[in-house]
Design a protein around this motif. Structure first.
Motif, PDB file in Angstrom:
ATOM      1  N   PRO A  32       0.827  -1.205   0.000  1.00 27.34           N
ATOM      2  CA  PRO A  32       0.000   0.000   0.000  1.00 27.34           C
ATOM      3  C   PRO A  32       0.868   1.266   0.000  1.00 27.34           C
ATOM      4  O   PRO A  32       1.843   1.353   0.739  1.00 27.34           O
ATOM      5  N   ARG A  80      -8.459   1.988  -3.003  1.00 25.32           N
ATOM      6  CA  ARG A  80      -9.209   0.742  -2.941  1.00 25.32           C
ATOM      7  C   ARG A  80     -10.035   0.770  -1.661  1.00 25.32           C
ATOM      8  O   ARG A  80      -9.511   0.997  -0.582  1.00 25.32           O
ATOM      9  N   THR A  82     -11.752  -0.667   1.481  1.00 24.86           N
ATOM     10  CA  THR A  82     -11.568  -1.868   2.284  1.00 24.86           C
ATOM     11  C   THR A  82     -12.671  -2.003   3.330  1.00 24.86           C
ATOM     12  O   THR A  82     -12.890  -3.082   3.854  1.00 24.86           O
ATOM     13  N   GLU A  84     -12.554  -1.091   6.286  1.00 25.07           N
ATOM     14  CA  GLU A  84     -12.016  -1.188   7.650  1.00 25.07           C
ATOM     15  C   GLU A  84     -12.001   0.207   8.266  1.00 25.07           C
ATOM     16  O   GLU A  84     -11.587   1.173   7.616  1.00 25.07           O
ATOM     17  N   LEU A  86     -10.089   1.630  10.363  1.00 25.92           N
ATOM     18  CA  LEU A  86      -8.799   2.281  10.593  1.00 25.92           C
ATOM     19  C   LEU A  86      -7.894   2.234   9.356  1.00 25.92           C
ATOM     20  O   LEU A  86      -6.674   2.268   9.468  1.00 25.92           O
ATOM     21  N   ASP A  87      -8.492   2.124   8.186  1.00 24.87           N
ATOM     22  CA  ASP A  87      -7.729   2.270   6.941  1.00 24.87           C
ATOM     23  C   ASP A  87      -7.967   3.680   6.407  1.00 24.87           C
ATOM     24  O   ASP A  87      -9.115   4.136   6.363  1.00 24.87           O
ATOM     25  N   GLN A 111      -2.691   1.903   6.447  1.00 22.03           N
ATOM     26  CA  GLN A 111      -3.244   0.732   7.135  1.00 22.03           C
ATOM     27  C   GLN A 111      -2.836   0.838   8.601  1.00 22.03           C
ATOM     28  O   GLN A 111      -1.770   0.379   8.998  1.00 22.03           O
ATOM     29  N   GLN A 113      -3.618   0.828  12.990  1.00 22.32           N
ATOM     30  CA  GLN A 113      -4.233   0.021  14.040  1.00 22.32           C
ATOM     31  C   GLN A 113      -4.317   0.875  15.299  1.00 22.32           C
ATOM     32  O   GLN A 113      -3.829   1.991  15.314  1.00 22.32           O
ATOM     33  N   LEU A 182      -7.672   2.264   1.161  1.00 30.04           N
ATOM     34  CA  LEU A 182      -6.206   2.240   1.149  1.00 30.04           C
ATOM     35  C   LEU A 182      -5.739   2.638  -0.236  1.00 30.04           C
ATOM     36  O   LEU A 182      -6.415   2.367  -1.223  1.00 30.04           O
TER      37      LEU A 182
ATOM     38  N   ARG B  38      -5.993 -10.148   7.847  1.00 24.23           N
ATOM     39  CA  ARG B  38      -5.477  -9.048   7.027  1.00 24.23           C
ATOM     40  C   ARG B  38      -3.962  -9.187   6.890  1.00 24.23           C
ATOM     41  O   ARG B  38      -3.288  -9.556   7.847  1.00 24.23           O
ATOM     42  N   PHE B  41       1.777  -5.241   3.712  1.00 25.28           N
ATOM     43  CA  PHE B  41       3.033  -5.334   2.978  1.00 25.28           C
ATOM     44  C   PHE B  41       3.897  -4.132   3.324  1.00 25.28           C
ATOM     45  O   PHE B  41       3.388  -3.068   3.611  1.00 25.28           O
ATOM     46  N   SER B 167      -7.192  -2.888  21.643  1.00 30.21           N
ATOM     47  CA  SER B 167      -6.581  -3.158  20.340  1.00 30.21           C
ATOM     48  C   SER B 167      -6.851  -4.591  19.894  1.00 30.21           C
ATOM     49  O   SER B 167      -6.010  -5.470  20.049  1.00 30.21           O
ATOM     50  N   HIS B 169      -6.762  -5.911  17.108  1.00 31.11           N
ATOM     51  CA  HIS B 169      -5.856  -6.397  16.047  1.00 31.11           C
ATOM     52  C   HIS B 169      -4.708  -7.207  16.626  1.00 31.11           C
ATOM     53  O   HIS B 169      -4.078  -7.974  15.920  1.00 31.11           O
ATOM     54  N   LYS B 170      -4.418  -6.967  17.913  1.00 33.18           N
ATOM     55  CA  LYS B 170      -3.231  -7.593  18.493  1.00 33.18           C
ATOM     56  C   LYS B 170      -3.565  -8.841  19.302  1.00 33.18           C
ATOM     57  O   LYS B 170      -2.677  -9.427  19.917  1.00 33.18           O
TER      58      LYS B 170
END
Lengths: 227, 245
Positions: A32, A80, A82, A84, A86-87, A111, A113, A182, B38, B41, B167, B169-170
């Motif tokens: 991204p 794009r 998504t 989400e 938090l994007d 991206q 968190q 994103l 998810r 990259f 959080s 995600h963790k």
């Protein structure tokens, strides 16, 4: 004659370096906010050959080429959706500022968190900075409004790895931040593949030049004067 | 030269990792309360290109993928009419006690009653705090209110507590659909008031099959492109090898 060998070799080395840059771009076709590099190849300064006895100029002689400049193409990539919360994607120019371990860094990879303390962080855990340069708090509902995140204009942006850039901040950007999207990689597969093939063939041509000069040298060394 | 070969290979590895995550998602398209994975990259740091470029020209070392946790979007509700099926609407988890004594979180609300009348998940983990049905109560007499209050024949007998973490995600995966907290996720705390329980329904997987297939195709093409770069680098090595006849 020998000079020709080295000139052709320098061309091959430049293509090899270009090929390395292209491989890196293709490897990042899904990263991204990734920005591809553009390179310029420049020949070394030419020399003027002159007849030593008469002083008559013979002509210019190039000494080969090398990649001279590498410029990151900051054209925005495609956005794009998504979905989400938090994007984030920047619509327009500018970068998100993040507090890296070695100072403020910039990124277009949105991206994000939430950290255990409730701050907005990158996937590497670096805090995302808000419009005032302070970390952004994630609301109790797990969302952040797009305008809470600062977008900075950057001069002389230079890639630093990990989707981060360094550069000189030049105030806030007018770009807007879109939530739930994103920015894709800006690598264009078609031109990159074409560049790869072109570079490969240029490399091959360099090899042909060297083998031809080598064959000529071999004749000069072994056949001149032979009966 | 070998740097370029390696950079291209890292691209293949990264796409492979994304394909693995997507395959897992597609396999779980019907798993109760499954949350899609998810992948993120990043590009790897640059190093000088050597003789072929000026000093300031650097070629990167490719790409790397890593898991970016799960996408916690709400899954659809599927009515089952089973009295002990609950679906969580909003951000939150049921708290359970695992067989090894650890406390864990789950959104999979397919509950049942064990031999001693205690309410447990389909894997046999007891709710935490426990909810026990009085002797002689049949599951069909149980009512679960949207705030988690459990009553049998009109009398309250316990409460299914909903918790959330800062959080999500963790969170660590303990087993299928069961997560444990850690320092990065933050400790469990009471869920917000807009998180509710729906009795007689289950939360469906939040994998969108269409999206997952498109992503999978994109990953496959990305993999192919990186493999073309490997091939091109290989051909260059072979050409360089051909210099000496």
């Amino acid at each position: 004659m020998e000079r020709g060998l080295y000139i052709a070799a320098s061309g091959m080395l430049a293509e090899q370096a270009r090929q390395d840059l292209i491989s890196h771009d293709l490897a990042n076709a899904s990263t991204p906010g990734y920005k591809a590099d553009r390179t310029t190849t420049k020949s070394f300064s030419e020399m003027l050959l002159r007849d030593a006895s008469s002083g008559q100029p013979i002509g210019a002689l190039g000494l080969g080429a090398r990649i001279d400049k590498q410029v990151t193409d900051l054209t925005p990539g495609p956005l794009r959706e998504t979905g989400e919360p938090l994007d984030f994607a920047i619509q327009g120019e500018g970068f998100f500022a993040v507090q890296g371990k070695n100072g403020v860094r910039y990124t277009r990879d949105g991206q994000f968190q939430v950290s255990a303390r409730g701050d907005l962080v990158t996937t590497n855990g670096d805090a995302v900075l808000g419009a005032g340069g302070r970390p952004v708090r994630v609301g109790d509902d797990g969302t952040v409004a797009g305008n809470e995140i600062g977008v900075t204009q950057l001069d002389a942006a230079k890639r630093a790895g990990e989707n981060l850039f360094t550069g000189t901040a030049r105030g806030a950007s007018k770009a807007t931040v879109r939530v739930g999207a994103l920015e894709g990689s800006a690598v264009d597969p078609i031109t990159t593949m074409a560049d790869m093939l072109g570079s490969l063939r240029a490399f091959e041509a360099g090899q042909r030049v060297i083998t031809t000069i080598d064959a000529t040298l071999s004749k000069a060394a072994n056949q001149v004067g032979a009966l | 030269m070998l740097e370029g070969l390696r950079a291209a290979a890292t691209g293949m590895t990264a796409q492979q990792q994304r394909m693995d995550a997507l395959s897992n998602d597609i396999a779980n398209v019907n798993t109760t309360a499954y949350k899609h994975e998810r992948t993120s990259f990043r590009d790897l740091v640059a190093s000088p290109t050597g003789l072929g470029g000026a000093e300031q020209v650097g070629a990167g070392a490719g790409a790397a993928a890593k898991s970016a946790g799960r996408g916690w979007g709400q899954g659809g509700l599927q009515a089952t009419e089973q009295p002990l099926d609950v679906a969580i609407q909003g951000d939150g988890f049921l708290q359970v006690k695992l067989a090894d004594g650890r406390t864990a979180l789950t959104r999979s609300g397919s509950l049942h009653v064990d031999a001693r009348g205690r309410v447990a998940t389909s894997e046999g983990s007891l709710l935490q705090p426990p909810v026990t049905l009085p002797v002689g109560t049949s599951p069909s007499d149980v009512q679960i209110a949207s705030d988690g209050t459990v009553s049998a024949q009109g009398r309250p007998i316990g409460r299914m507590v909903l918790v959330s973490v800062t959080s999500p995600h963790k969170l660590d995966d303990a087993s299928a659909g069961v997560y444990t907290t850690n320092a990065a996720s933050g400790p469990p705390r009471a869920a917000g008031g807009d998180t509710t329980l729906a009795q007689g329904a289950l939360e469906a997987s939040n994998v969108d099959l269409g999206d997952a297939m498109v992503e999978l195709m994109a990953a496959q093409r990305g993999f192919q492109m990186a493999s073309q770069a490997v091939r091109s680098q290989d051909e260059m090595l072979s050409i360089a090898n051909g210099l000496k006849q």
